[in-house]
Write a protein that holds these residues in place. Structure first.
Motif, short mmCIF file in Angstrom:
data_model
loop_
_atom_site.label_atom_id
_atom_site.label_comp_id
_atom_site.label_asym_id
_atom_site.label_seq_id
_atom_site.Cartn_x
_atom_site.Cartn_y
_atom_site.Cartn_z
N THR A 264 0.85 -1.18 0.00
CA THR A 264 0.00 0.00 0.00
C THR A 264 0.90 1.25 0.00
O THR A 264 2.09 1.14 0.31
CB THR A 264 -0.88 0.01 1.25
N PRO A 265 0.36 2.42 -0.30
CA PRO A 265 1.19 3.63 -0.28
C PRO A 265 1.83 3.88 1.09
O PRO A 265 2.97 4.28 1.17
CB PRO A 265 0.20 4.74 -0.63
N MET A 266 1.07 3.58 2.15
CA MET A 266 1.65 3.79 3.49
C MET A 266 2.81 2.84 3.73
O MET A 266 3.82 3.20 4.33
CB MET A 266 0.58 3.57 4.57
N GLN A 267 2.64 1.62 3.28
CA GLN A 267 3.73 0.65 3.44
C GLN A 267 4.96 1.09 2.64
O GLN A 267 6.09 0.93 3.10
CB GLN A 267 3.28 -0.73 2.96
N ALA A 268 4.71 1.64 1.46
CA ALA A 268 5.84 2.07 0.63
C ALA A 268 6.60 3.20 1.32
O ALA A 268 7.84 3.20 1.37
CB ALA A 268 5.33 2.53 -0.74
N ARG A 269 5.85 4.15 1.87
CA ARG A 269 6.52 5.26 2.57
C ARG A 269 7.28 4.75 3.79
O ARG A 269 8.38 5.17 4.09
CB ARG A 269 5.47 6.29 3.01
N LEU A 270 6.66 3.82 4.48
CA LEU A 270 7.31 3.27 5.68
C LEU A 270 8.56 2.51 5.30
O LEU A 270 9.57 2.54 6.01
CB LEU A 270 6.33 2.37 6.42
N TRP A 271 8.51 1.81 4.19
CA TRP A 271 9.69 1.06 3.73
C TRP A 271 10.83 2.03 3.44
O TRP A 271 11.98 1.78 3.82
CB TRP A 271 9.31 0.25 2.50
N LEU A 272 10.52 3.12 2.78
CA LEU A 272 11.55 4.13 2.49
C LEU A 272 12.09 4.73 3.79
O LEU A 272 13.30 4.90 3.98
CB LEU A 272 10.97 5.24 1.62
N ARG A 273 11.17 5.06 4.67
CA ARG A 273 11.56 5.66 5.95
C ARG A 273 12.46 4.69 6.72
O ARG A 273 13.50 5.09 7.26
CB ARG A 273 10.30 5.99 6.75
N SER A 274 12.07 3.43 6.75
CA SER A 274 12.86 2.44 7.48
C SER A 274 14.24 2.31 6.86
O SER A 274 15.25 2.19 7.58
CB SER A 274 12.18 1.07 7.45
N GLY A 275 14.29 2.35 5.54
CA GLY A 275 15.59 2.24 4.87
C GLY A 275 16.51 3.40 5.23
O GLY A 275 17.69 3.21 5.54
N ILE A 276 15.93 4.58 5.22
CA ILE A 276 16.75 5.77 5.56
C ILE A 276 17.22 5.68 7.00
O ILE A 276 18.39 5.95 7.31
CB ILE A 276 15.92 7.05 5.32
N MET A 277 16.33 5.30 7.89
CA MET A 277 16.70 5.24 9.31
C MET A 277 17.75 4.18 9.55
O MET A 277 18.67 4.35 10.36
CB MET A 277 15.47 4.92 10.17
N ARG A 278 17.65 3.09 8.83
CA ARG A 278 18.63 2.01 9.02
C ARG A 278 20.00 2.44 8.50
O ARG A 278 21.02 2.20 9.12
CB ARG A 278 18.14 0.77 8.28
N GLN A 279 20.01 3.10 7.37
CA GLN A 279 21.30 3.45 6.76
C GLN A 279 22.00 4.55 7.54
O GLN A 279 23.22 4.56 7.66
CB GLN A 279 21.08 3.92 5.33
N HIS A 280 21.21 5.49 8.06
CA HIS A 280 21.83 6.62 8.77
C HIS A 280 21.65 6.50 10.27
O HIS A 280 21.69 7.50 10.99
CB HIS A 280 21.19 7.93 8.29
N HIS A 281 21.44 5.29 10.73
CA HIS A 281 21.14 5.09 12.15
C HIS A 281 22.23 5.64 13.06
O HIS A 281 21.95 6.42 13.99
CB HIS A 281 20.91 3.60 12.41
#
Lengths: 602, 263
Positions: free
Chosen positions: B216-233
């Protein structure tokens, strides 16, 4: 993938490996067939998710209407019908529907489960999941396992035959406030409980729930009382005026208006007679509503504020029905809001709307993170946003501890819901206060009532900010008031008793200006304090709590009665008809100019 | 409720319980045949094992049944250099998979079977007595025969696929020798590794593509957000730690300044 599927895959792959290495044909075949069967079921579910799930469209009819906003009444039942649109006959297999109903409602009509269910754990703990092979409509609105015992869950499991597309249930609103139906949680499962897919279909409907009130004609005396001497501001005396009640017939004197001539009586007596009407001046009633934290504690329907709303609405109805205008001052720890004078039916409705908006849940000032708050938030996310908790999309930074990963996952959901920046989200990782603030905001948005996860145990409920505001509001009202008005203060007794020294000067000022002041203090147990100490009937926790609460209420009652009666104010301890009757009696005394029930004057 | 309805209800429940017991008995017999045929296991042990498996069936835990069947063949089946699948092995596999599937859905399909049987008996008896209680029968779940048939066909297809794949792959020394000889004769690749790898990759892509397209669009945004947070954690944590340290250092200073001012 549920735990069943995990066990199945592990066993089948282990069996396949053992069979191949040991050359055991049947073992290898059975294991590989089990693996293939599980994969086949997964593909079937994915096909259903792709083709069937987008076709689910719902309509919800609350009390026969499906508008996005409306008005309901507290304490009254409402019929809710959920209708599936489109060709749904082929889709109603292995589908789990949950109409997420707000906490402020409780179910009235509960039908027992007809078919035994089987439980399967999903890939996220917290909520107990149930799976059915048929279409079930579940009206579970909160994570039952995390709730305290005194807030009963509201589950209602119905079985429906395939082909039917309308599901109905009856719910009753527990208290006044704002209720939001967010949508429906749809879970597709395969026939064997191996895989599931949850989605939330938004279908938002907002309802303002107006407080209920007591309607009775016999609260007011039907016989008018006689006055001794007229006082300033007294009304409905037996003297002439412009009301609709006939006072007497007298002879015509020059200067009387022709329209007041009673022609029939004049014809009978053969002399001109005129009608004399009674004089009417309304008694103004002002309410001071306590909306502090102490009155908002507890589940919907069990709060002190609910009793206050009931009494205020009943009194307002009684006053407005006889033409007395009503005003209200809404006070909580932060500010006080004075409402204008209400009169007539429209004014009464506006007053009820103001009460309903005031009763809406407020976010706490002192958020504190606790394990129960986190669990609550997680369970709410699983109910409202199940797709966001999917580990495939909600990935977390590495951590050895599962609890930390779970916390990170929750923060990810909060970040998405409240559109946090990466830095703000990272602050939630490190700063518990910030995380608590967003978790409580989530609870506030979902309309959860005030209960223990939201309170800061280090800072107990402090009424030192509320009572000065109340005193200031009473003083301001006194300055603006005309004489002989009725001030009804609906507040928590404990808050008032703690800071009575701040409150008494305002009460004395109001009484000095010939106004009447009544304190209505509802009790948490919904029972009036008894004169004698109550012995516990049994050893249960509820009974002991009741006895201790009664003892505390008795002491408070004695203290407040002594202090307030000394200055001339009345006080009552109940949130029901007794309080309503007392205030109406005070209004009637104000009308008649009496200082006491028996007719004496001060 | 009238006495006739009560009788029907008691009769219905009795028939249902009898059908449940019959189903468990049949499943128990099948499991006994699958697991202990040709073995010299003591009867008492058999009874205990079957009882444990039936408890698993009653609680819809099919993996227990699979574990039991696998354990039985692990200890009793003799090893061979070739995986020969005949009709017997096919039927054994099909029966095992059906047993596992039934165990997973015992509380639903089993209940449907029992209700269907009870409905039939009650309807027959009511017909004989001249009255019919369709209202009661209509509220109980019914077994959908076509759906059951479709599931049986699906099981057959699954087992056939399993037979084909295990026959095709060189998983035993004899099979791998045969594969090697065949490849040399027909000038093909020596080992099926690349083919298997390609098939596996295709399957993986298919599975991931299916999952991706259902986002879903919310899942897609969350996936991007999670990716960014993981990479720049680690960088973000460093920034946040400094901010918190600064805030905590400033807080007592501000407090002291206010106190000084009031004094």
């Amino acid at each position: 993938m549920t735990s069943r599927a995990v066990y199945l895959f592990v066993l089948s792959l282990a069996g396949l490996l053992a069979g191949v290495l040991r050359g055991q044909a049947t073992l290898a075949l059975i294991s590989f067939a089990a693996f293939t069967w599980a994969l086949f079921e997964w593909l079937r579910l994915q096909a259903r998710v792709h083709f069937e799930l987008p076709r689910f469209q719902f309509q919800r009819f609350v009390a026969g209407r499906n508008e996005t906003a409306g008005t309901l009444w507290a304490g009254r039942s409402v019929n809710v019908a959920l209708r599936l649109r489109g060709n749904v006959h082929m889709h109603l297999r292995n589908v789990f529907l949950q109409d997420v109903v707000p906490e402020i409602f409780e179910f009235e009509h509960a039908r027992p489960l007809d078919v035994p269910e089987f439980a399967a754990r999903n890939n996220w703990r917290s909520l107990p999941g149930r799976f059915f092979c048929r279409l079930w409509l579940v009206f579970s609105m909160r994570p039952n396992s995390l709730l305290p015992d005194y807030v009963p869950p509201a589950d209602n499991w119905w079985s429906e035959e395939q082909g039917r597309n309308t599901f109905e249930y009856t719910a009753r609103s527990r208290a006044a406030g704002l209720a939001v139906f967010p949508g429906i949680r749809v879970t597709l499962v395969d026939a064997f409980g191996l895989f599931q897919c949850s989605r939330f279909v938004p279908l938002e409907q907002t309802f303002r729930i107006l407080p209920d009130y007591f309607q009775s004609a016999d609260m007011r005396p039907s016989v008018k009382r006689y006055n001794s001497l007229p006082s300033h501001g007294i009304h409905r005396m037996q003297r002439s005026g412009l009301s609709s009640e006939l006072l007497e017939l007298r002879e015509y004197t020059p200067g009387d208006p022709p329209k007041s001539i009673a022609w029939k009586a004049s014809a009978r007596r053969e002399m001109l007679m005129v009608r004399q009407y009674e004089s009417e001046v309304p008694v103004r009633v002002q309410f001071f509503i306590d909306g502090s934290l102490a009155t908002r504690m507890g589940g919907f329907g069990a709060r002190l504020l609910d009793q206050i709303n009931y009494v205020a609405a009943s009194l307002a109805k009684a006053a407005i029905s006889v033409g007395d205008p009503v005003s209200m001052t809404l006070i909580d720890e932060r500010h006080s809001q004075r409402l204008p004078w209400f009169a007539g039916d429209l004014g009464f409705l506006q007053l009820l709307r103001s009460l309903a908006e005031f009763s809406n849940v407020l976010p706490s000032d002192h958020p504190r993170l606790s394990a129960s708050l986190l669990q609550f938030a997680v369970a709410l996310c699983q109910q409202r946003y199940p797709e966001l908790l999917d580990r495939s999309y909600n990935t977390t930074p590495f951590s050895f501890f599962a609890a930390t990963r779970e916390k990170y996952r929750l923060i990810g959901v909060l970040g998405e819901l409240f559109e946090l920046t990466p830095t703000q989200q990272a602050e939630c990782y490190m700063d518990d206060t910030r995380l608590a603030k967003y978790a409580q905001r989530l609870l506030f948005v979902t309309g959860m009532p005030w209960m223990f996860p939201l309170l800061n145990e280090e800072k107990p409920m402090d009424s030192s900010r509320f009572v000065p505001l109340l005193a200031k509001a009473i003083s301001r009202a006194t300055l603006r008031a005309r004489d002989n008005e009725v001030f009804a203060v609906l507040a928590d007794a404990y808050s008032c008793a703690q800071h009575l020294d701040v409150l008494l000067p305002a009460v004395k000022l109001a009484l000095a200006k010939h106004n009447r002041v009544i304190f209505v203090c509802p009790t948490p147990t919904f029972r009036r304090p008894q004169a004698k100490a109550r012995e516990p009937q049994n050893d249960s926790i509820q009974e002991l709590l009741l006895v201790s609460e009664q003892a505390r209420a008795r002491e408070l009652k004695a203290f407040l009665k002594r202090e307030l009666a000394h200055v001339g104010a009345a006080v009552t301890y109940s949130g029901e008809r007794n309080a309503i009757g007392l205030v109406i009696s005070e209004i009637d005394m104000a009308r008649d100019g009496r200082a006491t029930m028996r007719g004496g004057r001060s | 409720m009238s006495s006739a309805e009560t009788e029907n209800s008691i009769l219905w429940r009795g028939c249902r319980i009898a059908a449940d017991c019959t189903q468990l008995l049949i499943v128990g017999l099948l499991l006994e045949l699958l697991m202990f045929t040709g073995t010299g296991v003591d009867a008492r042990v058999r009874v205990v094992v079957i009882a444990l498996l039936l408890i698993g069936v009653a609680r819809s835990q099919g993996w227990i049944v699979l574990l039991g069947i696998q354990a039985s063949y692990l200890f009793s089946e003799s090893s061979s250099r070739a995986l020969d699948f005949g009709l017997f092995e096919y039927l054994v596999c099909l029966t095992s998979i059906c047993a596992v599937a039934y165990a997973y859905s015992a509380r639903t399909i089993g209940y449907q079977l029992s209700c269907t049987f009870a409905n039939a008996v009650v309807a027959a008896l009511s017909g004989l007595q001249g009255e019919r209680k369709d209202r009661d029968l209509a509220t109980t779940p019914r077994l959908h025969r076509w759906r059951l048939l479709a599931r049986c066909v699906a099981m057959n297809i699954v087992v056939m696929i399993a037979v084909f794949v295990l026959n095709w792959l060189p998983v035993t020394p004899l099979a791998s020798r045969g594969w090697l000889d065949n490849s040399l004769v027909n000038d093909r690749i020596l080992w099926p590794g690349p083919a298997i790898l390609c098939v596996a990759l295709l399957m993986l892509i298919l599975i991931r593509e299916l999952s991706w397209r259902q986002m879903t669009p919310m899942q897609a945004r969350l996936w991007l957000r999670s990716g960014i947070m993981r990479q720049h954690h680690y960088d973000l944590m460093m920034v946040v730690r400094r901010r918190l340290k600064l805030r905590n250092r400033k807080a007592p200073d501000v407090k002291a300044a206010i106190e000084n001012k009031t004094q």
